[in-house]
Design a protein around this motif. Structure first.
Motif, mmCIF file in Angstrom:
data_model
loop_
_atom_site.group_PDB
_atom_site.id
_atom_site.type_symbol
_atom_site.label_atom_id
_atom_site.label_comp_id
_atom_site.label_asym_id
_atom_site.label_seq_id
_atom_site.Cartn_x
_atom_site.Cartn_y
_atom_site.Cartn_z
ATOM 1 N N VAL A 199 5.627 29.311 -15.038
ATOM 2 C CA VAL A 199 6.840 29.651 -15.806
ATOM 3 C C VAL A 199 6.502 30.546 -16.992
ATOM 4 O O VAL A 199 7.297 31.407 -17.367
ATOM 5 N N PHE A 210 2.890 24.504 -12.664
ATOM 6 C CA PHE A 210 4.248 24.881 -13.081
ATOM 7 C C PHE A 210 4.225 25.548 -14.460
ATOM 8 O O PHE A 210 4.857 26.588 -14.672
ATOM 9 N N GLY A 241 9.952 29.225 -6.063
ATOM 10 C CA GLY A 241 10.405 27.835 -6.186
ATOM 11 C C GLY A 241 10.784 27.219 -4.857
ATOM 12 O O GLY A 241 11.266 26.093 -4.808
ATOM 13 N N ARG A 242 10.619 27.967 -3.794
ATOM 14 C CA ARG A 242 11.022 27.526 -2.446
ATOM 15 C C ARG A 242 12.468 27.039 -2.516
ATOM 16 O O ARG A 242 13.322 27.773 -2.965
ATOM 17 N N ALA A 266 16.972 32.338 -8.144
ATOM 18 C CA ALA A 266 15.928 31.509 -7.518
ATOM 19 C C ALA A 266 15.683 31.973 -6.089
ATOM 20 O O ALA A 266 16.619 32.386 -5.387
ATOM 21 N N GLN A 274 3.259 34.969 -9.784
ATOM 22 C CA GLN A 274 3.569 33.689 -10.438
ATOM 23 C C GLN A 274 2.568 32.600 -10.077
ATOM 24 O O GLN A 274 2.499 31.573 -10.735
ATOM 25 N N ASP A 301 6.105 24.759 -8.001
ATOM 26 C CA ASP A 301 7.559 24.600 -7.821
ATOM 27 C C ASP A 301 8.172 23.417 -8.588
ATOM 28 O O ASP A 301 9.395 23.342 -8.707
ATOM 29 N N ASP A 339 8.607 20.544 -7.567
ATOM 30 C CA ASP A 339 9.596 19.929 -6.678
ATOM 31 C C ASP A 339 9.112 18.605 -6.060
ATOM 32 O O ASP A 339 9.515 18.245 -4.954
ATOM 33 N N ALA A 374 13.718 24.824 -4.509
ATOM 34 C CA ALA A 374 14.045 24.205 -5.802
ATOM 35 C C ALA A 374 14.240 25.259 -6.892
ATOM 36 O O ALA A 374 13.595 26.301 -6.882
ATOM 37 N N GLY A 375 15.104 24.952 -7.856
ATOM 38 C CA GLY A 375 15.440 25.937 -8.889
ATOM 39 C C GLY A 375 14.791 25.694 -10.244
ATOM 40 O O GLY A 375 15.222 26.260 -11.248
ATOM 41 N N HIS A 376 13.727 24.861 -10.296
ATOM 42 C CA HIS A 376 13.154 24.520 -11.610
ATOM 43 C C HIS A 376 12.595 25.743 -12.337
ATOM 44 O O HIS A 376 12.809 25.909 -13.530
ATOM 45 N N ILE A 377 11.855 26.596 -11.624
ATOM 46 C CA ILE A 377 11.279 27.782 -12.291
ATOM 47 C C ILE A 377 12.420 28.664 -12.805
ATOM 48 O O ILE A 377 12.391 29.143 -13.939
#
Ligand code: ADP
Ligand code: F6P
Length: 322
Positions: free
Chosen positions: A147, A143, A174-175, A226, A256, A131, A133, A177-180
Motif C-alpha cells: 500500500v 500489505f 487485490g484479487r 480495485a 506493488q 491482498d 484477504d 478484495a478491495g483492501h489495497i
C-alpha cells in the motif's frame, strides 16, 4: 499427544510478498535456537514435489531481511491440489525426515497445508499476501509495503493529472478484495474508490461526480479502481466520451509486489515466523498464525478458512466523506 518435531521445512507459496524473507529468516533462526534441523523447500509445493530441498543454516538467511520477494522462490502448483499430489508431497517430507512444515502464503496455500496436516505432517501457516484477504488476521505480510508503494505511485499520477487537468483511473491489485484500493483511496484522498465489495457498477453516477467536481473547480479527479472491478482502460474511454474530460488509465500491476519491505512488514513477519516455529516445537499442527485486536495469536486452519472478511464499514463510510 503432541508429536515432537525434529526437522522443520519452510516454503513460500502463491504470490510473493515483501516481508516473506524476514519471515523465513525468523523461522530458520528460531528453529535453530530451539535445536531443530531446518530445511528450505524451493518454489512452493511445486518444489516439494520436485524434491528441491536443502538444509538451511543461520548463514543461509543472512542479509535477506531487507530484500523484496522470497529467496526460496514461490510457485502455483496444480498437481498439489490433487489427492495424489498431496500424498506424494507427504511421502517426500518423510523421505527427507521433515516432520513439520511452515507454509508462508495465502488461503490457497493454507488449504495445501491443511491437507499435509491430515496426512501426518505437522503444519503451521503464516499469512503472506499483499491482498490482506485472509479472514482470521488483521495483518498479512506484504500489505503494508504494497500500500505504501501504491500510495507513492498514485501521488505521482496525481501530479501529472493536475497539470493536465485530467481524470485518472488507477487500478491497484487485490484479487477479489478491495483492501489495497480502500487504503490507497483514503491515503491519496481519491475522489472515487471502486471496490468489488461495494461498487454498484453505476457509471453514470461516476460521470456525474466527475462533472460536478470540475464545475467546483477541481483540476483533477482520481479514481482508485480495485483489480476485482477491473476494466480500467475501457472505463477510461467511456468516461472521456461521456464527460469530455481527458481520462487516462494506469494499471500499477506487479510493482506493488516488489521492493524492500517496510519496518512494519519486517517486524511483524519476523514475529509471525518465529511464532510459527514455536507452535511446531510445542507439537501443534494445522494452525495459522494471526494478528487480532493488537496481539499475535493462532487459529485452527479449518476454522480460519471458514471465516469471512469484508471491508471495514466505517473506513468505507469515511472514505466517501473525506
Ligand atoms: P494464495 O496462497 O496466495 O492464496 P493460490 O490460491 O494460488 O495462492 O494457492 C497457492 C498454491 O496452494 C496453489 O498453487 C496450490 O499448489 C495450493 N493450493 C491451493 N488450493 C489448494 C487446495 N484446495 N488443496 C491443496 N492445495 C491447494
Ligand atoms: O495475491 C497477490 C496478487 O498479486 C493479487 O493481488 C493478484 O490478483 C495476483 O496475485 C496476481 O497474480 P500473478 O502474479 O500470478 O499475475
Amino acid at each position: 499427544m503432541a508429536k515432537e518435531v525434529k526437522t522443520i521445512g519452510v516454503l513460500t507459496s502463491g504470490g510473493d510478498a515483501p516481508g516473506m524473507n524476514a519471515a523465513i529468516r525468523a523461522v530458520v533462526r528460531k528453529g535453530i535456537a530451539n535445536g531443530k534441523k531446518m530445511m528450505g523447500i524451493h518454489r512452493g509445493y511445486a518444489g516439494l514435489l520436485n524434491e528441491e530441498i536443502d538444509e538451511l543454516t543461520s548463514r543461509s538467511v543472512a542479509d535477506i531481511i531487507g530484500k523484496g520477494g522470497t529467496f526460496l522462490q514461490t510457485a502455483r502448483c496444480l498437481e498439489f491440489t490433487t489427492p495424489e499430489g498431496q500424498q506424494k508431497g507427504a511421502e517426500i517430507c518423510r523421505k527427507h525426515g521433515i516432520d513439520g512444515i511452515i507454509v508462508i502464503g495465502g488461503d490457497g496455500s493454507f488449504k495445501g497445508a491443511q491437507k499435509l496436516a491430515a496426512l501426518g505432517i505437522n503444519t503451521i501457516g503464516v499469512p503472506g499476501t499483499i491482498d490482506l484477504d485472509i479472514a482470521c488476521t488483521e495483518y498479512t505480510i506484504g500489505f503494508d509495503t504494497a500500500v505504501n508503494t501504491a500510495m507513492e505511485a498514485i501521488d505521482k499520477v496525481r501530479d501529472t493529472s493536475t497539470s493536465h487537468e485530467r481524470c485518472s483511473i488507477v487500478e491497484v491489485m487485490g484479487r477479489g478484495a478491495g483492501h489495497i484500493a480502500l487504503w490507497c483511496g483514503i491515503a491519496n484522498g481519491a475522489e472515487d474508490i471502486l471496490l468489488p465489495e461495494s461498487y454498484g457498477y453505476d457509471e453514470q453516477q461516476l460521470v456525474n461526480s466527475i462533472i460536478e467536481n470540475r464545475k467546483r473547480g477541481k483540476t483533477h479527479h482520481i479514481i482508485i479502481n480495485a483489480e476485482g472491478v477491473g476494466h480500467s482502460t475501457s472505463m477510461a474511454k467511456r468516461i472521456e466520451a461521456a464527460t469530455g474530460i481527458e481520462t487516462r488509465a494506469t494499471i500499477l500491476g506487479h510493482m506493488q509486489r516488489g521492493g524492500s519491505p517496510t519496518c512494519m512488514d519486517r517486524v511483524y513477519a519476523s514475529t509471525m515466523g518465529a511464532m510459527a516455529t514455536d507452535l511446531l516445537c510445542q507439537g501443534k499442527s494445522n494452525r495459522v498464525v494471526a494478528y487480532q485486536h493488537g496481539a499475535f495469536c493462532d487459529f485452527d486452519i479449518d476454522e480460519a478458512l471458514a471465516m469471512s472478511k469484508g471491508i471495514d464499514p466505517y473506513q468505507l463510510e469515511i472514505s466517501k466523506i473525506l
